[in-house]
Design an enzyme around this catalytic site. Structure first.
Site, mmCIF file in Angstrom:
data_model
loop_
_atom_site.group_PDB
_atom_site.id
_atom_site.type_symbol
_atom_site.label_atom_id
_atom_site.label_comp_id
_atom_site.label_asym_id
_atom_site.label_seq_id
_atom_site.Cartn_x
_atom_site.Cartn_y
_atom_site.Cartn_z
ATOM 1 N N ALA A 64 7.525 11.453 1.433
ATOM 2 C CA ALA A 64 8.644 11.737 2.331
ATOM 3 C C ALA A 64 9.821 10.802 2.074
ATOM 4 C CB ALA A 64 8.184 11.619 3.784
ATOM 5 N N ASP A 71 9.364 10.002 -12.384
ATOM 6 C CA ASP A 71 8.228 9.124 -12.674
ATOM 7 C C ASP A 71 8.797 7.724 -12.767
ATOM 8 O OD1 ASP A 71 5.346 8.964 -13.119
ATOM 9 O OD2 ASP A 71 5.899 8.098 -15.041
#
Length: 205
Positions: free
Chosen positions: A11, A73
């Protein structure tokens, strides 16, 4: 309204991307996370680089949902560990996403490294893949030093252990910055800022 899938269930990452979109004044683009789409098999992150893993996630999401997919990433590289944990950052302690265990292990590994050799940096590679197969990959880096103990309530991951070079004078860790400060300085903020033209194009399409 165009939809953009962020290949994450985090989130805080979703909120970070939404802040970048809002700050750039981009309208007509709804950012959603993996929890908002039907579940699909996620490919293992087997890449040797941050860019490889971001592309694996973004391609997988775009293919499974038919939506443009953005994947990040990221991780921390520690000079005294020859750039490790690197792409293994999230599972450095052996349990994926266990921030406390990862931080504890990293501190133990560099406990005897003197202050003047505790340099390191966060790296973020972001890949944006559209259903038509077009791809954009960008990279952001944030240099600083690794602290001797965690500090600060904000952020996630290794933020409490990282004092950025641009904030060292203020003596704050990345986890002591407010969200707007972190966005303007961080590795992911720098990478996402490079994607603003592509995101604006998505909103207009």
């Amino acid at each position: 309204m165009s939809r953009l899938l962020l290949a994450s269930r985090n989130a805080k990452k979703l909120a970070e991307l939404q802040r970048v979109v809002d700050a750039a004044g981009i309208t007509g683009l709804e950012v959603i996370g993996l929890d908002a789409v039907p579940e699909f098999p996620e490919e293992p992150e087997t890449g040797a680089t941050f860019e490889d893993n971001a592309l694996i996630k973004a391609r997988s999401g775009a293919r499974a949902t038919g939506l443009p997919c953005l994947a990040d990433d990221s991780g921390i590289t520690v000079d005294a560990l020859n750039g490790m944990p690197g792409v293994l950052s999230a599972r450095w302690s052996g349990r994926h996403g266990d921030d406390a265990a990862n931080n504890e292990l990293l501190l133990g590994q560099i406990s005897d490294v003197p202050d003047d050799r505790r340099g390191g940096g966060f790296v973020s590679a972001c890949a944006l893949v559209r259903p038509d197969g077009s791809e954009v990959v960008v990279r952001g880096e944030w240099r600083g030093v690794i602290l001797r103990e965690p500090r600060g309530p904000n952020g996630f991951g290794y933020d409490p252990l990282f004092a950025p070079d641009d904030e060292v004078a203020a003596g704050r860790s990345a986890a002591e910055l407010d969200p707007a400060e972190k966005d303007s300085l961080s590795h992911r903020g720098k990478a996402l800022a490079q994607l603003v033209p592509a995101l604006r194009d998505l909103a207009d399409s």
